[in-house]
Write an enzyme that holds these catalytic residues in place. Structure first.
Site, PDB file in Angstrom:
ATOM      1  N   ARG A  95      41.589  49.222  47.556  1.00 50.25           N
ATOM      2  CA  ARG A  95      40.629  49.538  48.630  1.00 50.25           C
ATOM      3  C   ARG A  95      41.060  48.876  49.940  1.00 50.25           C
ATOM      4  NH1 ARG A  95      35.677  45.380  47.038  1.00 50.25           N
ATOM      5  NH2 ARG A  95      36.408  43.743  48.417  1.00 50.25           N
ATOM      6  N   ILE A 108      42.323  47.463  53.356  1.00 49.30           N
ATOM      7  CA  ILE A 108      43.610  47.468  54.054  1.00 49.30           C
ATOM      8  C   ILE A 108      44.741  47.832  53.095  1.00 49.30           C
ATOM      9  CG2 ILE A 108      45.249  45.973  55.268  1.00 49.30           C
ATOM     10  CD1 ILE A 108      42.793  44.451  56.425  1.00 49.30           C
ATOM     11  N   VAL A 150      47.198  38.987  40.500  1.00 50.07           N
ATOM     12  CA  VAL A 150      48.423  38.394  41.055  1.00 50.07           C
ATOM     13  C   VAL A 150      48.529  36.887  40.806  1.00 50.07           C
ATOM     14  CG1 VAL A 150      48.815  40.154  42.841  1.00 50.07           C
ATOM     15  CG2 VAL A 150      47.410  38.138  43.393  1.00 50.07           C
ATOM     16  N   ASN A 203      30.589  21.314  52.599  1.00 49.62           N
ATOM     17  CA  ASN A 203      29.911  21.896  51.424  1.00 49.62           C
ATOM     18  C   ASN A 203      30.884  22.562  50.456  1.00 49.62           C
ATOM     19  OD1 ASN A 203      27.549  21.218  52.773  1.00 49.62           O
ATOM     20  ND2 ASN A 203      27.411  23.223  53.774  1.00 49.62           N
ATOM     21  N   TYR A 237      40.384  29.468  53.636  1.00 50.50           N
ATOM     22  CA  TYR A 237      41.042  30.736  53.999  1.00 50.50           C
ATOM     23  C   TYR A 237      42.123  30.472  55.051  1.00 50.50           C
ATOM     24  CZ  TYR A 237      41.203  35.698  55.441  1.00 50.50           C
ATOM     25  OH  TYR A 237      41.581  36.985  55.731  1.00 50.50           O
TER      26      TYR A 237
END
Ligand code: NAD
Length: 447
Positions: free
Chosen positions: A217, A219, A262, A299, A353
């Protein structure tokens, strides 16, 4: 996701109202369709010297573009190319730049401005370095002034790279075309004369086998479709739970599906085994699979930190190692990896990220030399805000703001990232090594 605001400010009464209120009015972007002419109107090539002559002749005799070397009064240019490779002092910029300035009000909707210049090196004479580095600031500022979906991008040639090197020509074509609709304000450096121009610009990936992770789905799906459109045979990889969607995508692109997480230890071996058994070779690997688990660092949980690092960077490192050790990834191989503007500029709530995506940028830089002996490259694409299921999860107000915070005042589409991946995967990009190309509409964050 639909950008309702963009549609409203471009239709009838609401368009008028938006104009009266002085609201931002993002222009719908023209995107690539096979068979489309490279440009919809004449191009103006400015700059002193033989490099500008070479660019003008490439455009007119190679690509059938109506090229002007001096601005014609009232001409509406589809593109302005500023060839500044031969400037030696900042004062040399004024004639070509001011000649370009006079044409900008008449630049066509979705027009293109492309600079071609040379890298400012530490051992350059100060005036030479100033002139060359000045192009960088000029281009980034000019791109912020363009309207109507027009973009400005630059190609920067390292020492020894000629203006007709395959990757300079390939990058020029990419930046001029609608394939680069959401790439804006970027300077792409060409490091060498490596690479080859395709016989057929519509199918530059003919005969190549490409693996795309996270292809079920978003990109990844767009990358699989775009690489297939450009002639590649595509292996679509995604987790088993996305198996049905994955099979649909693989069938549509006439490729094959590989259900695989992966992060598993033997992911690299399984990808190699599948590609070789089903298609006899492996040429391109696109590391697109990625996840977010946003939390302020205060957090952060070990699960959220570790899972993001595992999918977004550790898996890529392990797969690349297997490819490099195999002896099968040796035919001008290409690695294209998905970074993010968050990995460059940082983003609140995304330490995990951003660490993974910053990691991607370091990884491609260090991996590129390992592929050089085979004519290979590793590069990254850093998307900004792209309309996918990932960004649909962002709270509505934040999403609206994020969309407008770039020079094109809108989010990109998955295909915009895919077109850029396809360019970096193509033989023409063989001289672009270890770089990051942003697809962000010139997002205000970061450089
Ligand atoms: P998405 O969530 O819509 O799709 C990601 C795909 O990756 C999914 O199909 C998912 O199943 C797959 N995937 C996740 N973990 C996997 C694993 N362990 N093994 C195999 N497949 C796995 O995301 P997207 O928006 O399409 O993003 C694609 C890439 O682009 C990601 O790397 C993302 O970080 C990057 N990116 C996206 C944006 C954006 O605005 N959407 C911006 C910057 C970067």
């Amino acid at each position: 996701m639909t950008d309702t605001y963009l549609n409203l400010v471009n239709s009838g009464v609401t368009a008028k109202l938006a104009k009266q209120l002085g609201l931002p009015r993002p222009a719908p972007l023209r995107r690539y369709r096979p068979g489309q002419p490279l440009l919809d109107g004449p191009a103006l090539v400015l700059g002193p010297g033989k490099d500008a002559d070479a660019v003008a002749s490439l455009l007119s005799s190679g690509w059938d573009v109506d090229v002007h070397r001096h601005a014609a009064p009232d001409a509406r240019y589809a593109a302005v190319v500023l060839v500044l490779t031969e400037v030696t002092h900042p004062t040399d910029l004024s004639a070509p730049v001011l000649a370009a300035a006079a044409t900008l009000r008449g630049l066509a909707r979705g027009g293109r401005v492309v600079t071609v210049s040379r890298t400012a090196a530490d051992d350059d004479a100060p005036a030479l370095a100033a002139a060359r580095q000045g192009v960088d600031g000029l281009l980034r500022s000019l791109a912020k002034e363009l309207r109507g979906g027009a973009t400005g991008n630059g190609i920067v040639l390292d020492a020894g790279v000629d203006v007709d090197a395959p990757s300079v020509v390939g990058a020029l074509r990419f930046f001029l075309s609608t394939r680069s609709a959401f790439v804006d304000g970027q300077l792409l450096t060409v490091s060498s004369g490596a690479g080859a121009l395709p016989d057929d610009w519509e199918h530059p990936l003919a005969g190549r086998v490409a693996v795309v992770t996270g292809a079920a789905r978003g990109i990844g799906e767009a990358i699989a479709s775009t690489l297939a459109r450009d002639g590649a045979t595509v292996v679509c990889v995604d987790v088993p739970s996305a198996g049905e969607q994955l099979a649909t995508v693989a069938n549509r692109v006439r490729g094959t599906a590989l259900q695989l997480d992966v992060t598993t230890d033997d992911a690299g071996a399984r990808i190699l085994e599948h590609a070789l058994a089903r298609h006899g070779r492996i040429d391109v690997v696109v590391h697109n699979a990625g996840i977010t688990r946003d939390k302020l660092l205060a957090n952060m949980t070990p699960e959220k930190w570790d899972s993001v690092l595992a999918v977004n960077i550790a898996a890529q490192l392990r797969i690349n190692e297997a490819l490099l050790e195999s002896g099968d990834f040796v035919h001008q191989p290409r690695i294209v990896s998905l970074a993010s503007t968050s990995g460059i500029a940082g983003n609140r709530g995304q330490t995990n990220y951003a660490a993974s995506k910053g990691g991607v940028i370091g990884m491609v830089r260090a991996t590129a030399p390992l592929l050089a002996a085979f004519g290979g490259t590793a590069n990254a694409v850093a998307p900004g805000f792209i309309e996918t299921e990932m960004t649909a999860r962002i709270p509505a107000l934040t999403r609206q703001v994020a969309r407008r915070l770039n020079s094109l005042q809108q989010g990109g589409q998955p295909v915009d990232v895919a077109e850029t991946v396809a360019f970096l995967a193509s033989p023409a990009a063989g001289g672009v090594v270890g770089r990051v190309l942003r697809v962000c509409g010139q997002n205000m964050v970061g450089q």
